[in-house]
Scaffold this active site. Structure first.
Site, PDB file in Angstrom:
ATOM      1  N   GLN A  75      38.115  36.014  31.584  1.00  0.00           N
ATOM      2  CA  GLN A  75      39.048  36.780  30.750  1.00  0.00           C
ATOM      3  C   GLN A  75      39.552  38.015  31.514  1.00  0.00           C
ATOM      4  O   GLN A  75      39.687  37.944  32.718  1.00  0.00           O
ATOM      5  CB  GLN A  75      38.412  37.155  29.390  1.00  0.00           C
ATOM      6  CG  GLN A  75      38.210  35.959  28.466  1.00  0.00           C
ATOM      7  CD  GLN A  75      36.986  35.138  28.775  1.00  0.00           C
ATOM      8  OE1 GLN A  75      35.904  35.664  28.916  1.00  0.00           O
ATOM      9  NE2 GLN A  75      37.142  33.841  28.880  1.00  0.00           N
ATOM     10  N   ARG A  86      48.322  25.839  26.325  1.00  0.00           N
ATOM     11  CA  ARG A  86      49.342  26.611  25.609  1.00  0.00           C
ATOM     12  C   ARG A  86      50.286  27.328  26.579  1.00  0.00           C
ATOM     13  O   ARG A  86      49.870  27.749  27.661  1.00  0.00           O
ATOM     14  CB  ARG A  86      48.679  27.672  24.713  1.00  0.00           C
ATOM     15  CG  ARG A  86      47.987  27.097  23.500  1.00  0.00           C
ATOM     16  CD  ARG A  86      47.357  28.189  22.657  1.00  0.00           C
ATOM     17  NE  ARG A  86      46.198  28.783  23.301  1.00  0.00           N
ATOM     18  CZ  ARG A  86      45.475  29.771  22.781  1.00  0.00           C
ATOM     19  NH1 ARG A  86      45.811  30.294  21.621  1.00  0.00           N
ATOM     20  NH2 ARG A  86      44.421  30.257  23.416  1.00  0.00           N
ATOM     21  N   GLY A 128      39.370  29.331  31.912  1.00  0.00           N
ATOM     22  CA  GLY A 128      39.901  28.218  32.689  1.00  0.00           C
ATOM     23  C   GLY A 128      40.286  28.779  34.035  1.00  0.00           C
ATOM     24  O   GLY A 128      41.237  29.550  34.134  1.00  0.00           O
ATOM     25  N   HIS A 129      39.501  28.479  35.050  1.00  0.00           N
ATOM     26  CA  HIS A 129      39.725  29.051  36.384  1.00  0.00           C
ATOM     27  C   HIS A 129      40.151  27.935  37.333  1.00  0.00           C
ATOM     28  O   HIS A 129      39.438  26.945  37.487  1.00  0.00           O
ATOM     29  CB  HIS A 129      38.449  29.733  36.887  1.00  0.00           C
ATOM     30  CG  HIS A 129      38.060  30.928  36.067  1.00  0.00           C
ATOM     31  ND1 HIS A 129      36.991  31.722  36.361  1.00  0.00           N
ATOM     32  CD2 HIS A 129      38.618  31.469  34.957  1.00  0.00           C
ATOM     33  CE1 HIS A 129      36.898  32.702  35.466  1.00  0.00           C
ATOM     34  NE2 HIS A 129      37.879  32.558  34.597  1.00  0.00           N
ATOM     35  N   LYS A 177      50.217  35.905  42.762  1.00  0.00           N
ATOM     36  CA  LYS A 177      51.470  35.292  42.302  1.00  0.00           C
ATOM     37  C   LYS A 177      52.720  36.098  42.641  1.00  0.00           C
ATOM     38  O   LYS A 177      53.705  36.069  41.902  1.00  0.00           O
ATOM     39  CB  LYS A 177      51.370  34.988  40.796  1.00  0.00           C
ATOM     40  CG  LYS A 177      50.168  34.090  40.466  1.00  0.00           C
ATOM     41  CD  LYS A 177      50.146  33.564  39.064  1.00  0.00           C
ATOM     42  CE  LYS A 177      50.811  32.228  38.937  1.00  0.00           C
ATOM     43  NZ  LYS A 177      50.415  31.480  37.722  1.00  0.00           N
ATOM     44  N   ASP A 230      43.730  35.031  33.139  1.00  0.00           N
ATOM     45  CA  ASP A 230      44.575  34.120  33.924  1.00  0.00           C
ATOM     46  C   ASP A 230      45.294  34.816  35.078  1.00  0.00           C
ATOM     47  O   ASP A 230      46.410  34.438  35.462  1.00  0.00           O
ATOM     48  CB  ASP A 230      45.614  33.413  33.025  1.00  0.00           C
ATOM     49  CG  ASP A 230      44.949  32.629  31.916  1.00  0.00           C
ATOM     50  OD1 ASP A 230      43.851  32.100  32.147  1.00  0.00           O
ATOM     51  OD2 ASP A 230      45.531  32.556  30.812  1.00  0.00           O
ATOM     52  N   THR A 290      42.893  26.017  29.925  1.00  0.00           N
ATOM     53  CA  THR A 290      41.934  25.489  28.958  1.00  0.00           C
ATOM     54  C   THR A 290      42.624  24.787  27.799  1.00  0.00           C
ATOM     55  O   THR A 290      42.225  23.704  27.386  1.00  0.00           O
ATOM     56  CB  THR A 290      41.042  26.648  28.429  1.00  0.00           C
ATOM     57  OG1 THR A 290      40.323  27.171  29.528  1.00  0.00           O
ATOM     58  CG2 THR A 290      40.057  26.181  27.369  1.00  0.00           C
ATOM     59  N   LYS A 329      41.660  34.688  38.979  1.00  0.00           N
ATOM     60  CA  LYS A 329      40.290  35.020  39.381  1.00  0.00           C
ATOM     61  C   LYS A 329      39.638  33.863  40.117  1.00  0.00           C
ATOM     62  O   LYS A 329      38.904  34.051  41.082  1.00  0.00           O
ATOM     63  CB  LYS A 329      39.449  35.375  38.135  1.00  0.00           C
ATOM     64  CG  LYS A 329      39.973  36.600  37.383  1.00  0.00           C
ATOM     65  CD  LYS A 329      39.200  36.857  36.105  1.00  0.00           C
ATOM     66  CE  LYS A 329      39.451  35.830  35.021  1.00  0.00           C
ATOM     67  NZ  LYS A 329      40.821  35.804  34.481  1.00  0.00           N
ATOM     68  N   ASP A 369      54.692  35.403  44.906  1.00  0.00           N
ATOM     69  CA  ASP A 369      55.727  34.391  45.212  1.00  0.00           C
ATOM     70  C   ASP A 369      56.584  34.042  43.995  1.00  0.00           C
ATOM     71  O   ASP A 369      57.766  33.717  44.131  1.00  0.00           O
ATOM     72  CB  ASP A 369      55.069  33.109  45.755  1.00  0.00           C
ATOM     73  CG  ASP A 369      53.972  32.584  44.828  1.00  0.00           C
ATOM     74  OD1 ASP A 369      53.030  33.348  44.539  1.00  0.00           O
ATOM     75  OD2 ASP A 369      54.070  31.423  44.381  1.00  0.00           O
TER      76      ASP A 369
END
Ligand code: GDP
Ligand code: IMO
Ligand code: MG
Length: 438
Positions: free
Chosen positions: A223, A312, A40-41, A340, A13, A309, A16, A342
């Site tokens: 991952q 959570r 989850g991209h 990130k 996370d 994904t 990518k 920012d």
């Protein structure tokens, strides 16, 4: 123009998807090489936001051919659904190519994933429950079913029958779950071939031919380094090779074809699921002190740290230079995209972990023993923040406030890899390119 591998340098996370989407325009092929729909991209262009799980994140660039390599594990139902979602968004999937050697996630893999986590109780890994581990387990045990098997009904039936003769007794007797019939599995899986069948290809040949023709390939990892089956925080890892080396085995392209390795590094660290995380700022419900919990909550809210994904809430913590140096080595990073930045605009002071202390010993390198990582006390270097200054509109390094420039330079020096892309927001445009050349 070289071929490039994108890898996560932390526990996933890192952003990518955004970086892959940003640079795909410079490549002819964009290829996923490992993992499955545990990934989850997120890709964001203005108001449009897509969450991708199996499709390479360069799919929005229609000039690049998207490929799902042999190292990926595919849940065909999820892939078909993702293709339908993209078509509804007006994004064509007609160029997609799927390796005939990729393994198929079967219904019992998902059952085993959930049941095994239940069995582990408090020691569970916290998997995404998508059947990833059990599918790779069958692959390594030479009991897996591959995409090419789906193309021939007779072969598929036979393979399912053989698999069920082993899986059903385990499902029933060990886990108290329902068994499957061959027809049940075939009736669910064979219809997927109507959509997927025409896209199946020998992807190693496809990519090697492309390389011979002078084409360029972008390999998109899922991952991250610390979730890698060999180099991660085992057993709290995923079951594939997330590091740069996985791009070669997961696509059938030799390592000499890879020129650049771009590590995606969040300006702080997050993790989903169980396992050690030295710089974690634990939430109150996880036993964190008020100071820790305040930092953790602020990183979570400012960074919108909820799983793409599974939804959570991600565990959050300060930047860890020990991990950054480790990721630089095991991946052979040539460049870093720092994402990130920012999010850190919300803090007065920022902390960077430079080493761990455990049992009276200082570790400025990734410790050999997992127990050290569990009990490590991070040694921090503090830097002033740039609280209150909105950096999301900065488009060059010089636009950043001095304190943000100093933070980036400090991290760059601590990890030893040039930072050539900086993320200042989720949108493709919210990026500073400072030295990256595809
Ligand atoms: P991936 O799995 O590595 O592709 O990362 P995810 O998409 O799961 O999580 C990264 C999240 O951060 C997504 O919601 C992105 O839209 C978002 N993101 C990516 N880069 C930046 C950035 O530079 N700033 C901010 N604020 N958000 C970002
Ligand atoms: P992207 O590609 C973050 C984590 C799970 C769990 C462990 C094993 O979006 O960065 P698995 O289902 O793979 O057997 O779970 O790995 N995990 C991820 N964490 N991002 C991911 O993917 C992840 N994929 C798996 O939370 O701890
Ligand atoms: Mg993700």
């Amino acid at each position: 123009m070289p071929s490039t591998v994108i890898v996560g340098t932390q526990w996933g996370d890192e952003g990518k998807g955004k970086v892959t989407d940003l640079i795909t325009r410079d490549y002819d092929y964009v290829v996923r090489f490992q993992g499955g729909n545990n990934a989850g991209h997120t890709v964001k262009h203005g108001e449009r936001k897509l969450a991708l799980h199996l499709m390479p994140s360069g799919i929005m660039d229609e000039a690049a051919i998207p490929v799902i390599g042999n190292g990926v594990v595919i849940d065909p139902g999820v892939l078909v659904e993702e293709m339908e979602m993209l078509e509804r968004e007006g994004i064509s999937c007609k160029n997609l190519r799927i390796s005939c050697d990729a393994h198929v996630i079967m219904p019992y893999h998902k059952d085993f994933d959930g049941a095994d986590e239940k069995r582990l109780g408090a020691n569970k890994i916290g998997t995404t429950n998508r059947g990833i581990g059990p599918c790779y387990q069958d692959k390594a045990a030479r009991k897996g079913i591959r995409v090419q098997d789906l193309l021939d009904e007779k072969i598929f039936r036979l393979k399912v029958e053989t698999a069920l003769s082993q899986k059903n007794p385990i499902l029933e007797r060990i886990y108290g779950l329902d068994p499957y019939t061959v027809d049940q599995v075939c009736d669910e899986y064979l219809p997927y071939t109507r959509v997927l069948g025409p896209l199946v290809t020998e992807s190693s040949q496809l990519l090697n031919t492309a390389l011979r023709e002078g084409k360029n390939i972008l390999f998109e990892g899922a991952q991250g380094t610390l979730l890698d089956i060999d180099h991660g925080t085992y057993p709290y890892v995923t079951s594939s090779s997330c590091c740069a080396g996985g791009a070669a085995t997961g696509t059938g392209v030799g390592p000499t074809a890879i020129d650049k390795v771009l590590g995606i590094q969040k300006a702080y660290v997050t993790r989903v699921g169980g396992g050690p995380f030295p710089t974690e700022q634990r939430y109150a419900e996880d036993g964190g002190s008020p100071e820790e919990a305040a930092a953790g909550e602020l990183l979570c809210t400012e960074g919108q740290e909820f799983g793409t994904t599974t939804g959570r809430k991600r565990r959050c913590g300060w930047f860890d230079a020990v991990i950054a140096r480790y990721a630089a080595e095991v991946n052979g990073l040539t460049d870093v995209a720092l994402t990130k930045l920012d999010v850190l605009s919300a803090f007065d002071t920022l902390k960077v972990c430079v080493a761990y202390e455990c049992g009276g010993k200082v570790y400025d390198y990734f410790p050999m023993q997992q127990s050290v990582l569990f009990h490590a006390k991070p040694l921090y270097h503090e830097l002033p923040g740039w609280k209150g200054t909105d950096i999301s509109t900065c488009r060059s390094f010089e636009d950043l406030p001095e304190a943000a420039q100093a933070y980036v330079r400090y991290i760059e020096e601590a990890s030893g890899v040039p930072i050539s892309i900086i993320g200042v927001g989720p949108d493709r445009e919210q990026t500073i390119v400072c030295g990256w050349k595809s």
